[in-house]
Write an enzyme that holds these catalytic residues in place. Structure first.
Site, PDB file in Angstrom:
ATOM      1  N   CYS A   1       9.498   1.429   8.584  1.00  0.00           N
ATOM      2  CA  CYS A   1       8.485   1.650   9.631  1.00  0.00           C
ATOM      3  C   CYS A   1       9.106   1.559  11.021  1.00  0.00           C
ATOM      4  O   CYS A   1       8.745   2.309  11.931  1.00  0.00           O
ATOM      5  CB  CYS A   1       7.376   0.624   9.529  1.00  0.00           C
ATOM      6  SG  CYS A   1       6.539   0.625   7.950  1.00  0.00           S
TER       7      CYS A   1
HETATM    8  C1  BEZ Z   1       9.394  -0.519   5.122  1.00  0.00           C
HETATM    9  O1  BEZ Z   1       8.586  -0.106   5.943  1.00  0.00           O
HETATM   10  O2  BEZ Z   1      10.551  -0.689   5.418  1.00  0.00           O
HETATM   11  C2  BEZ Z   1       8.959  -0.797   3.733  1.00  0.00           C
HETATM   12  C3  BEZ Z   1       7.679  -1.228   3.489  1.00  0.00           C
HETATM   13  C4  BEZ Z   1       7.295  -1.500   2.186  1.00  0.00           C
HETATM   14  C5  BEZ Z   1       8.194  -1.318   1.142  1.00  0.00           C
HETATM   15  C6  BEZ Z   1       9.479  -0.872   1.409  1.00  0.00           C
HETATM   16  C7  BEZ Z   1       9.867  -0.603   2.717  1.00  0.00           C
END
Ligand code: BEZ
Length: 211
Positions: free
Chosen positions: A46
């Site tokens: 994100c």
């Molecule tokens: C992320 O945003 O990095 C993420 C969120 C949930 C699971 C895996 C990655």
């Protein structure tokens, strides 16, 4: 609530964001919109997505598109995380992030898929046109960062359809030939596309991309 489909009205809502409270439809005004959810604050994928989106602001502005992100974390969490995004992604987050702690917006847009995760939102993207109709929906898994160049590419295609009566063929990229909508007669095509067109078949007509 019923599942959203292409062509449906984009549900309106009022929500607190990192740029103050917004009424979504009023905030969109007469422009295009992108609403995208991410699973949680302070997560690696994100962080890269929000940084990339901020760095693409000029490209969204140039297409009259406003962008809003959403997660079910709270406002203070968003604000702290924005400082990290700015620092690590070498940008300034320049669009609102919705703090959807009560999951009201996530429910309206069906962004929680309980069999994937019952707490976090999946990576949904909605493109909304100036009539507030949903023109695109895509859903990515939490572990896969989206391709925001693809989102811009779809916006370009949708705007060519809306304003120029053109569609875009497989793997089309900005500047490549477009296809004339089947609803356009050859007579109208001569008027609309003075640069001419190539009729490979009556249903398969190519013309260069207008400016
Ligand atoms: C992320 O945003 O990095 C993420 C969120 C949930 C699971 C895996 C990655």
């Amino acid at each position: 609530m019923a599942t959203l489909r292409l062509g449906d009205d984009a549900p309106n809502f009022t929500a607190m964001t990192t740029e103050g409270e917004i009424n979504f439809h009023e905030w969109l005004a007469d422009g295009w919109g992108v609403l995208f959810s991410h699973p949680a604050d302070y997560t690696p994928v994100c962080t890269t997505e929000l940084g990339a989106t901020a760095r693409m602001k000029e490209q969204f502005d140039g297409r009259n598109v406003k962008v809003a992100a959403l997660s079910v974390d709270g406002l203070e969490s968003h604000k702290g995380w924005i400082r990290d995004i700015n620092e690590t992604q070498h940008t300034e987050v320049n669009f609102p992030i919705i703090a959807d702690e009560d999951r009201k917006v996530a429910a309206l847009y069906d962004m929680i898929h309980p069999n994937a995760d019952d707490k976090m939102t999946v990576r949904s993207v909605f493109i909304i046109d100036p009539d507030k109709k949903i023109k695109l929906m895509i859903t990515y898994p939490a572990s896969t960062g989206r391709n925001f160049n693809e989102i811009l590419r779809v916006i370009d295609s949708l705007q060519l359809t809306a304003y120029k009566k053109l569609a875009t063929p497989v793997n089309w990229k900005q500047g490549e030939d477009c296809v004339i909508l089947p609803s356009v007669s050859n007579e109208e095509a001569h008027e609309l596309f003075p640069q001419g067109f190539n009729e490979v078949k009556p249903y398969l007509r190519f013309t260069s991309q207008p400016n």
